[in-house]
Design a protein around this motif. Sequence first.
Motif, mmCIF file in Angstrom:
data_model
loop_
_atom_site.group_PDB
_atom_site.id
_atom_site.type_symbol
_atom_site.label_atom_id
_atom_site.label_comp_id
_atom_site.label_asym_id
_atom_site.label_seq_id
_atom_site.Cartn_x
_atom_site.Cartn_y
_atom_site.Cartn_z
ATOM 1 N N GLN A 99 0.440 5.376 7.412
ATOM 2 C CA GLN A 99 0.392 4.281 6.448
ATOM 3 C C GLN A 99 -0.459 3.152 7.020
ATOM 4 O OE1 GLN A 99 1.998 4.087 3.360
ATOM 5 N NE2 GLN A 99 2.541 6.221 3.657
ATOM 6 N N GLN A 100 -1.262 2.531 6.154
ATOM 7 C CA GLN A 100 -2.068 1.389 6.565
ATOM 8 C C GLN A 100 -1.801 0.229 5.623
ATOM 9 O OE1 GLN A 100 -6.204 2.402 6.708
ATOM 10 N NE2 GLN A 100 -6.032 3.215 8.762
ATOM 11 N N ARG A 101 -1.742 -0.937 6.190
ATOM 12 C CA ARG A 101 -1.538 -2.147 5.402
ATOM 13 C C ARG A 101 -2.901 -2.629 4.923
ATOM 14 N NH1 ARG A 101 2.063 -5.144 4.283
ATOM 15 N NH2 ARG A 101 3.515 -6.401 5.330
ATOM 16 N N ARG A 140 6.286 -1.519 -5.033
ATOM 17 C CA ARG A 140 4.943 -1.809 -5.538
ATOM 18 C C ARG A 140 3.886 -0.935 -4.843
ATOM 19 N NH1 ARG A 140 3.514 -7.673 -4.502
ATOM 20 N NH2 ARG A 140 5.181 -8.066 -5.980
ATOM 21 N N SER A 141 3.993 -0.774 -3.547
ATOM 22 C CA SER A 141 3.022 0.045 -2.810
ATOM 23 C C SER A 141 3.041 1.492 -3.296
ATOM 24 C CB SER A 141 3.311 0.002 -1.308
ATOM 25 O OG SER A 141 3.072 -1.286 -0.809
#
Length: 102
Positions: free
Chosen positions: A59-61, A88-89
């Motif tokens: 996972q990447q922000r 939301r993601s």
Amino acid sequence: MMAREAILSIVEEMLLSGAHSVEDIKDAGFMVYAANAEYAHCDSWFMIDVDLTEFEGKQQRVNITLPDVLIKRIDGFIQGNRSAYKDRSHFLAQAARHELAK
């Protein structure tokens, strides 16, 4: 629970072999399988929801900008569809997958 674990093990093996990617894995739906003569002996079907996102990579922000009205609409939609979207993601990732599959 054991069925989900079995599915995840099979998917993991498919991906590790290099023969498939997560994008290759599609479920045609029980109606397609039910119409197949090979499955004529099956008189009932059940569905197991299996989240394959853990196989897509780390996972990447990201930092994105959206209008506040759109964010409120997204959040409202998620609240009404908690069984389909975690947050939301997750919603935005699913929407991106949908658009990229076209």
